[in-house]
Motif scaffolding. Structure first.
Motif, PDB file in Angstrom:
ATOM      1  N   GLU A 160      -5.776  20.828  25.907  1.00 44.58           N
ATOM      2  CA  GLU A 160      -5.978  21.943  26.825  1.00 44.58           C
ATOM      3  C   GLU A 160      -6.440  23.182  26.074  1.00 44.58           C
ATOM      4  O   GLU A 160      -7.293  23.939  26.554  1.00 44.58           O
ATOM      5  CB  GLU A 160      -4.690  22.224  27.594  1.00 44.58           C
ATOM      6  CG  GLU A 160      -4.325  21.076  28.547  1.00 44.58           C
ATOM      7  CD  GLU A 160      -2.997  21.285  29.223  1.00 44.58           C
ATOM      8  OE1 GLU A 160      -2.293  22.245  28.847  1.00 44.58           O
ATOM      9  OE2 GLU A 160      -2.659  20.492  30.115  1.00 44.58           O
ATOM     10  N   ASP A 161      -5.895  23.423  24.885  1.00 44.60           N
ATOM     11  CA  ASP A 161      -6.339  24.565  24.094  1.00 44.60           C
ATOM     12  C   ASP A 161      -7.807  24.436  23.724  1.00 44.60           C
ATOM     13  O   ASP A 161      -8.558  25.411  23.739  1.00 44.60           O
ATOM     14  CB  ASP A 161      -5.501  24.684  22.815  1.00 44.60           C
ATOM     15  CG  ASP A 161      -4.090  25.161  23.103  1.00 44.60           C
ATOM     16  OD1 ASP A 161      -3.872  25.695  24.207  1.00 44.60           O
ATOM     17  OD2 ASP A 161      -3.215  24.992  22.234  1.00 44.60           O
ATOM     18  N   ASP A 196     -11.127  21.626  34.480  1.00 47.77           N
ATOM     19  CA  ASP A 196     -10.776  21.060  33.182  1.00 47.77           C
ATOM     20  C   ASP A 196      -9.340  21.378  32.787  1.00 47.77           C
ATOM     21  O   ASP A 196      -8.904  20.997  31.703  1.00 47.77           O
ATOM     22  CB  ASP A 196     -11.732  21.562  32.099  1.00 47.77           C
ATOM     23  CG  ASP A 196     -13.061  20.815  32.130  1.00 47.77           C
ATOM     24  OD1 ASP A 196     -13.041  19.593  32.371  1.00 47.77           O
ATOM     25  OD2 ASP A 196     -14.110  21.446  31.942  1.00 47.77           O
ATOM     26  N   LYS A 197      -8.614  22.068  33.645  1.00 43.75           N
ATOM     27  CA  LYS A 197      -7.194  22.328  33.398  1.00 43.75           C
ATOM     28  C   LYS A 197      -6.350  21.482  34.351  1.00 43.75           C
ATOM     29  O   LYS A 197      -5.471  20.740  33.923  1.00 43.75           O
ATOM     30  CB  LYS A 197      -6.892  23.812  33.582  1.00 43.75           C
ATOM     31  CG  LYS A 197      -7.658  24.727  32.626  1.00 43.75           C
ATOM     32  CD  LYS A 197      -7.341  26.174  32.904  1.00 43.75           C
ATOM     33  CE  LYS A 197      -8.102  27.102  31.952  1.00 43.75           C
ATOM     34  NZ  LYS A 197      -9.564  27.042  32.149  1.00 43.75           N
ATOM     35  N   ARG A 204     -10.252  13.907  33.100  1.00 43.42           N
ATOM     36  CA  ARG A 204     -10.304  15.235  32.487  1.00 43.42           C
ATOM     37  C   ARG A 204     -10.237  15.169  30.963  1.00 43.42           C
ATOM     38  O   ARG A 204      -9.365  14.542  30.384  1.00 43.42           O
ATOM     39  CB  ARG A 204      -9.128  16.077  32.985  1.00 43.42           C
ATOM     40  CG  ARG A 204      -9.016  17.451  32.334  1.00 43.42           C
ATOM     41  CD  ARG A 204      -7.881  18.260  32.934  1.00 43.42           C
ATOM     42  NE  ARG A 204      -6.586  17.704  32.617  1.00 43.42           N
ATOM     43  CZ  ARG A 204      -5.842  18.082  31.575  1.00 43.42           C
ATOM     44  NH1 ARG A 204      -6.281  18.997  30.742  1.00 43.42           N
ATOM     45  NH2 ARG A 204      -4.666  17.531  31.356  1.00 43.42           N
ATOM     46  N   ASP A 264     -10.091  22.911  25.454  1.00 36.89           N
ATOM     47  CA  ASP A 264     -10.863  23.213  26.645  1.00 36.89           C
ATOM     48  C   ASP A 264     -11.010  24.723  26.834  1.00 36.89           C
ATOM     49  O   ASP A 264     -12.088  25.233  27.144  1.00 36.89           O
ATOM     50  CB  ASP A 264     -10.173  22.627  27.893  1.00 36.89           C
ATOM     51  CG  ASP A 264     -10.211  21.108  27.886  1.00 36.89           C
ATOM     52  OD1 ASP A 264     -11.023  20.544  27.118  1.00 36.89           O
ATOM     53  OD2 ASP A 264      -9.435  20.500  28.633  1.00 36.89           O
ATOM     54  N   LYS A 265      -9.899  25.455  26.637  1.00 36.47           N
ATOM     55  CA  LYS A 265      -9.948  26.901  26.792  1.00 36.47           C
ATOM     56  C   LYS A 265     -10.901  27.529  25.792  1.00 36.47           C
ATOM     57  O   LYS A 265     -11.654  28.446  26.106  1.00 36.47           O
ATOM     58  CB  LYS A 265      -8.538  27.489  26.627  1.00 36.47           C
ATOM     59  CG  LYS A 265      -7.575  27.107  27.731  1.00 36.47           C
ATOM     60  CD  LYS A 265      -6.191  27.669  27.463  1.00 36.47           C
ATOM     61  CE  LYS A 265      -5.206  27.252  28.534  1.00 36.47           C
ATOM     62  NZ  LYS A 265      -3.846  27.740  28.265  1.00 36.47           N
ATOM     63  N   THR A 286     -10.826  25.744  37.002  1.00 39.98           N
ATOM     64  CA  THR A 286      -9.605  24.941  37.052  1.00 39.98           C
ATOM     65  C   THR A 286      -9.844  23.450  36.848  1.00 39.98           C
ATOM     66  O   THR A 286      -8.897  22.715  36.567  1.00 39.98           O
ATOM     67  CB  THR A 286      -8.888  25.126  38.403  1.00 39.98           C
ATOM     68  OG1 THR A 286      -9.795  24.813  39.473  1.00 39.98           O
ATOM     69  CG2 THR A 286      -8.391  26.550  38.566  1.00 39.98           C
TER      70      THR A 286
END
Length: 665
Positions: A503-504, A335-336, A462, A506-507, A333
């Motif tokens: 965010e994408d 990095d989100k 982040r 990071d995923k 969590t």
């Protein structure tokens, strides 16, 4: 032997973590927990009667408690001295060699402790062990964060909290397994075991790359270029490698070379301000109350909660195992949710739990109250592991600029061990003099001090590049500004529609590290994946030839090669500096990422000053006057010519884009 055993990219990260970081951080957790299960054992107090707090009462017990606290805390004192030493030697030896030196000294200290027959012998062993492991904790986070991609950095560093939790559990279960004997092996074996863990890490450490940022700072550019290429799995002459080197060099130019005295003053880069944030971060990790529980949890279970026999050791082992189960939550969590959104709720939760624990412990001989206290110890540990145990080291390494990163992380680690020593030293006296009120002290510290401190003074980092974080402080004028400056940066990304994209990314990077581990286990899966990737038509960092005639366009008439000219990424945001490019990029990637899509080469035209130059090569030789520009090249009567282009907002017109691409098929 090849560097990193010939591994590259995510495989290299997985290998480094598996062979060096895992054993080192297991050892970290183990060393924090090992004292808890041996200080009350019969063979221990027989060998060292000055530490006997089990068979003594009154003034003798108080004096022995003071001595016990000091001897246990000498490990932390050694870590403090070592962390301060790293401020001066860390930039001389580099990240890797400082880390390895710390491992060697820790091995020597473990041997001294486990062979002790006198109090003086034991004291020297604990101090030497601390001197060694302080260097490991001061250097390891820097080494890891500086060899990891930004979107994966928080995940990998926070994953270390899982390894630390494994070390805690290992100590707990080993000591519980030795509970059925009373020979000196019950404390000699646990004190010797860290030497094995450090030896494993020491054997593999030489094979992994040094921090390229330290190499650039030391002027060893060629070595840094080779290592960056290996880390990002690109050729040494690729644009990405060149750009990363330029960004680090630019950061050094903007922030200066830096020295120890620089962290005591601000200047445009606010070194002193950043040092205070890093020091406060590590202080917070120690004064939240965790070490009072970790080092003395057997005492809490036995003296405050009325457990007898082997039950305190068993409960300690179970509590350590609980930390293993919950540790992935923070890693997955961080990095989100971000750093602040984990730190603030964690300190709130720990404060509430400490208050409840104090209230329940005050109710003597109340079984329900004791059970509730046990439950809230487990809840407290959940908050600590999720938002504190690894995040503080990550945050300090991010906040510190490259020019004085070694000095600031050394100071912050010294802060950690200073307050660690303080807590471990005073806790036995706190338990004996304050009783249940000692827990209320930590409740107040968490709720009244730490929560406001993070909310008002700690900016969000982040997903930002290490060099990009510098801009938060370059734009700040006082201690209140960084939080707002970081929020403004996030707002800018949101306005340009890039938050979701970050965010994408990071995923995707987190998925990549897991996929790497799967590929190591199942090579056939990797072969299929590689085969699939080889068919992808999306060509990033496309190298333009001297002229359009030299473009590789197939002979048949309906074949086409598309080039998209885009702005380069801003070093601060890691996103294209042109808003039109940012707006069009999702459409471009969606259109050209399919296996049946035509080939697309991505050409970056440079930073804004380069692009504005009328003599820019893309303007002068390729007739590109705006970005983004999507250009189609085909063969006409045997020669490669431009047969069409879309620019800026035209690319966002889905119908026009389909017709433009369809006409080439």
């Amino acid at each position: 032997m090849k560097l990193a055993f010939g591994l590259r990219g995510n495989k290299l990260t997985a290998g480094h973590v598996s062979t060096v970081i895992i054993p080192a951080y297991i050892c970290f957790g183990y060393l924090n927990a090992v004292s808890s299960g041996i200080v009350g054992r019969e063979s221990w107090v027989t060998q060292f009667p000055q530490l006997d707090t089990v068979n003594t009462t009154g003034a003798v017990k108080s004096e022995n408690s003071r001595i016990e606290g000091t001897v246990v805390a000498l490990f932390n004192l050694g870590c403090l001295f070592s962390a301060i030493g790293c401020i001066f030697v860390g930039d001389i030896l580099g990240r890797k060699r400082t880390f390895m030196l710390g491992l060697v000294i820790t091995i020597i200290g473990s041997i001294l402790q486990s062979t002790a027959f006198t109090m003086a012998h034991l004291i020297v062993g604990r101090l030497v062990t601390g001197l060694g492991f302080g260097a490991v904790t001061a250097t390891g986070p820097n080494w890891q964060s500086e060899t990891t991609a930004p979107g994966l950095r928080g995940f990998v560093v926070m994953l270390q909290s899982a390894f630390l939790a494994i070390g805690l559990a290992l100590a707990g279960w080993l000591e519980y397994g030795l509970a059925f004997t009373e020979s000196s092996v019950v404390w000699r074996l646990p004190l010797a075991f860290p030497a094995f863990l450090c030896l494993v890490s020491l054997i593999f450490a030489p094979f992994w790359p040094e921090s390229p940022r330290w190499l650039i700072k030391a002027g060893r550019i060629d070595e840094a270029r080779e290592i960056i290429a290996v880390l990002i799995d690109e050729p040494t002459d690729s644009d990405q490698v060149i750009r990363q080197i330029e960004e680090v060099e630019q950061s050094l130019q903007e922030t200066g070379e830096g020295s120890f005295k620089d962290i005591f003053r601000n200047g445009p880069s606010r070194f002193g301000h950043r040092a205070l944030i890093a020091i406060a971060t590590q202080m917070a990790q120690q004064i939240c109350g965790q070490n009072a529980i970790t080092f003395y949890q057997s005492t809490i279970f036995q003296e405050f909660l009325g457990m007898t026999g082997d039950m305190p050791l068993l409960m300690s082992a179970v509590l350590y195992s609980w930390k293993i189960l919950i540790s992935p939550f923070g890693a997955l969590t961080v990095d989100k949710a971000g750093r602040r959104k984990l730190l603030i709720p964690s300190f709130v939760g720990m404060g509430i739990c400490m208050a409840v624990m104090g209230g329940c412990i005050s109710q003597k001989n109340n079984k329900a109250a004791s059970d509730t206290a046990v439950a809230f110890i487990f809840i407290y540990v959940f908050f600590y592991v999720t938002g504190c145990i690894g995040l503080t080291y990550l945050y300090c390494s991010e906040i510190a600029p490259l020019a004085v990163r070694t000095q600031i992380t050394g100071m912050s680690t010294a802060s950690s061990w200073t307050f660690n020593f303080l807590v471990v030293e005073v806790t036995p006296d706190g338990f004996s003099s304050l009783g249940w009120k000692y827990f209320i002290v930590y409740a107040a510290i968490n709720l009244v001090l730490l929560v406001p401190m993070v909310y008002f003074f700690f900016p969000e980092t982040r997903g930002l590049h290490l060099e990009g974080i510098d801009n938060i402080f370059l734009e700040s004028k006082n201690i209140w500004h960084p939080v707002r400056a970081a929020r403004k940066l996030r707002t800018d990304l949101l306005l340009h529609g890039q938050t979701g994209q970050v965010e994408d990314d990071d995923k995707k990077q987190e998925a990549a590290i897991f996929q790497t581990i799967i590929n190591i286990i199942n090579p056939s899966n990797h072969s299929k994946e590689a085969s699939s990737r080889s068919n992808m038509p999306f060509l990033t960092n496309f190298a333009l030839p001297g002229s359009a005639q030299q473009l590789d366009v197939p002979e048949h008439s309906d074949a086409a090669l598309f080039l998209v000219f885009v702005s380069s990424k801003d070093p601060a945001t890691r996103q294209p500096w042109c808003p039109d490019v940012r707006a069009a990029w999702p459409t471009i990637t969606e259109t050209f990422s399919g296996e049946d899509s035509p080939r697309l080469g991505v050409v970056e035209v440079g930073q804004k000053p380069e692009w504005r130059d009328p003599q820019n090569i893309y303007r002068a030789h390729w007739k590109v006057n705006c970005v983004p520009a999507l250009v189609r090249y085909q063969r006409v009567r045997g020669e490669v010519v431009e047969t069409g282009r879309l620019v800026e907002g035209e690319i966002l017109n889905q119908e026009k884009l389909r017709k433009f691409i369809g006409s080439s098929r």
